[in-house]
Design a protein around this motif. Structure first.
Motif, mmCIF file in Angstrom:
data_model
loop_
_atom_site.group_PDB
_atom_site.id
_atom_site.type_symbol
_atom_site.label_atom_id
_atom_site.label_comp_id
_atom_site.label_asym_id
_atom_site.label_seq_id
_atom_site.Cartn_x
_atom_site.Cartn_y
_atom_site.Cartn_z
ATOM 1 N N LEU A 110 75.862 2.898 11.252
ATOM 2 C CA LEU A 110 76.865 2.467 12.378
ATOM 3 C C LEU A 110 77.990 2.763 12.243
ATOM 4 O O LEU A 110 78.795 3.258 13.282
ATOM 5 C CB LEU A 110 76.621 0.904 12.710
ATOM 6 N N ALA A 111 78.860 2.669 11.041
ATOM 7 C CA ALA A 111 80.029 2.865 10.926
ATOM 8 C C ALA A 111 80.425 4.535 10.967
ATOM 9 O O ALA A 111 81.030 4.879 11.727
ATOM 10 C CB ALA A 111 80.540 2.584 9.393
ATOM 11 N N SER A 112 79.559 5.304 10.449
ATOM 12 C CA SER A 112 79.647 6.788 10.561
ATOM 13 C C SER A 112 79.347 7.238 11.987
ATOM 14 O O SER A 112 79.876 8.100 12.569
ATOM 15 C CB SER A 112 78.814 7.418 9.694
ATOM 16 N N LEU A 113 78.453 6.294 12.605
ATOM 17 C CA LEU A 113 78.187 6.635 13.984
ATOM 18 C C LEU A 113 79.176 6.716 14.951
ATOM 19 O O LEU A 113 79.317 7.703 15.819
ATOM 20 C CB LEU A 113 76.676 6.029 14.477
ATOM 21 N N PHE A 114 79.918 5.624 14.775
ATOM 22 C CA PHE A 114 80.777 5.115 16.082
ATOM 23 C C PHE A 114 82.527 5.544 15.492
ATOM 24 O O PHE A 114 83.236 5.327 16.371
ATOM 25 C CB PHE A 114 80.824 3.747 16.372
ATOM 26 N N ILE A 115 82.429 6.064 14.483
ATOM 27 C CA ILE A 115 83.878 6.346 14.035
ATOM 28 C C ILE A 115 84.016 7.908 13.885
ATOM 29 O O ILE A 115 85.089 8.404 14.502
ATOM 30 C CB ILE A 115 84.190 5.952 12.575
ATOM 31 N N VAL A 116 83.198 8.486 13.139
ATOM 32 C CA VAL A 116 83.379 10.110 13.203
ATOM 33 C C VAL A 116 82.063 10.659 13.163
ATOM 34 O O VAL A 116 81.092 10.405 12.394
ATOM 35 C CB VAL A 116 83.992 10.596 11.980
ATOM 36 N N LYS A 117 81.594 11.501 14.214
ATOM 37 C CA LYS A 117 80.295 12.002 14.547
ATOM 38 C C LYS A 117 79.783 12.775 13.362
ATOM 39 O O LYS A 117 78.580 12.938 12.845
ATOM 40 C CB LYS A 117 80.232 12.832 15.798
ATOM 41 N N ALA A 118 80.859 13.731 12.849
ATOM 42 C CA ALA A 118 80.614 14.659 11.687
ATOM 43 C C ALA A 118 80.043 13.897 10.544
ATOM 44 O O ALA A 118 79.150 14.520 9.866
ATOM 45 C CB ALA A 118 81.944 15.541 11.407
ATOM 46 N N VAL A 119 80.586 12.817 10.302
ATOM 47 C CA VAL A 119 80.197 11.951 9.130
ATOM 48 C C VAL A 119 78.860 11.635 9.210
ATOM 49 O O VAL A 119 78.017 11.744 8.751
ATOM 50 C CB VAL A 119 81.092 10.613 8.801
ATOM 51 N N PHE A 120 78.556 11.195 10.632
ATOM 52 C CA PHE A 120 77.090 10.785 10.650
ATOM 53 C C PHE A 120 76.110 12.214 10.564
ATOM 54 O O PHE A 120 74.898 11.773 9.997
ATOM 55 C CB PHE A 120 76.777 10.320 12.304
#
Length: 369
Positions: free
Chosen positions: A120-130
């Protein structure tokens, strides 16, 4: 000797003749002299007086009659009082066996919460990280799958082209959509065929077939998750996809564990029940109606009902599909990286086939933009 001599004592000559012992046959000594010089001793010994055999026989017959059933010879004439039967022991009611969870729930919940926070942290903060998280999960899943294939079936699907092509497939799907995903899938399959040519030709067809299957099963299906992310409300679409899959699995587990009696597919997965499937469908449909109504732009509740139904069915089929693979390989889990869960592939089994279903239905209901 003739027959008449049986009634008279033997003559003195008998002791010296061949028919009887000679005088020197008996040794001299006190015992012999006393016998010879003393008065005549009767050779008939008086037998000791024994008790009456009849009374003992009758006693034994009475004993046998008391111990053995039978005819008159063994029947005790004295009537015996029947023995009092012991009081009946009340039956002990069987205690119902408590159902046990198949895994360590504490470890499973802890690992699940940790993964949820990272996702969830990667999804809603930086799309590229997700997208990077998806690529890492794909590479680890390919490693688990190819390792088990080689260990259990001696199938050598080349991992290097699969890992590189799988990560590239996820990125291509995020950047270029479905067309980029298909192109990356074709190039990955071609690289598998070429890479396998560096080894002897024995089992070439078997190995490359397994490699192409692995490329489609893990990275290509995972590409649809990256494609969900490209929409304006992409993070919420991915969140709905993950939430409905988790809710479906949770509903199936809770209802099946509590009320499950009728097996759904006993030859594939004995733990799954029809009641569990009903729980998965019910939970997913309710969650889908709420998510489409409040989280997806231009979505309605009835679309959520259909979406939840489709997710429950695809997640169940995905779980059964991997159970079929693991039964063929003779293993319980694909890996041991996640305590309480098994391996990465044991968590992706429901997500992978559900991703294209959710992507397609959302594209039909609200579009891809």
């Amino acid at each position: 000797m003739n027959d008449s001599s049986w009634g008279a004592p033997p003559s003195p000559e008998y002791w010296g003749t061949p028919e009887g012992p000679s005088q020197g046959a008996f040794p001299a000594g006190p015992a012999y002299d006393a016998y010879d010089a003393g008065p005549p001793v009767s050779r008939t010994q008086q037998m000791p007086v024994l008790p009456d055999a009849g009374s003992g026989a009758e006693d034994r017959e009475r004993d046998l009659g008391a111990a053995l059933p039978g005819g008159p010879d063994f029947r005790d004439e004295t009537p015996q009082e029947p023995m009092a039967s012991p009081p009946p022991v009340p039956p002990v009611p069987a205690q119902p066996e408590k159902k046990k969870a198949g895994r360590d729930l504490r470890a499973a919940i802890g690992v699940g919460v940790g993964l949820g926070v990272v996702i969830l942290a990667s999804l809603f903060i930086v799309k590229a990280v997700f997208v990077g998280v998806i690529a890492v999960a794909v590479v680890v899943g390919l490693w688990e799958l190819t390792s088990r294939l080689e260990e259990r079936k001696q199938i050598k699907a080349p991992l290097v082209p699969l890992a590189v092509g799988g990560a590239a497939m996820v990125v291509a799907g995020y950047v270029s959509g479905a067309e980029g995903a298909w192109v990356a899938m074709a190039l990955t399959s071609l690289s598998v065929l070429v890479w396998r040519m560096t080894e002897p030709p024995e089992n070439y067809l078997r190995d490359v077939t397994a490699g192409v299957f692995a490329a489609f099963y893990v990275p290509f299906l995972a590409t649809f998750v990256a494609m969900l992310l490209t929409a304006d409300d992409g993070p919420w679409r991915v969140f709905v996809f993950l939430l409905l899959t988790v809710v479906s699995d949770t509903g199936a587990y809770a209802v099946g564990w509590r009320f499950g009696k009728h097996k759904l597919a006993p030859r594939i997965s004995p733990g799954k029940t029809r009641e569990g499937l009903f729980g998965a469908v019910s939970f997913a449909m309710v969650a889908g109606a709420l998510c489409m109504q409040f989280l997806i732009d231009d979505g309605t509740w009835w679309q959520g009902l259909l979406l939840g139904l489709a997710v429950a069915c695809s997640a169940t089929l995905g779980d059964l599909g991997e159970s079929m693979i693991k039964r063929d390989l003779g293993i319980k889990d694909m890996g041991t990286l996640l305590p309480g869960h098994g391996g990465i592939m044991d968590r992706l089994d429901s997500l992978l086939p559900t991703a294209p279903v959710v992507w397609l239905l959302l594209a039909v209901f609200v579009g891809t933009a």
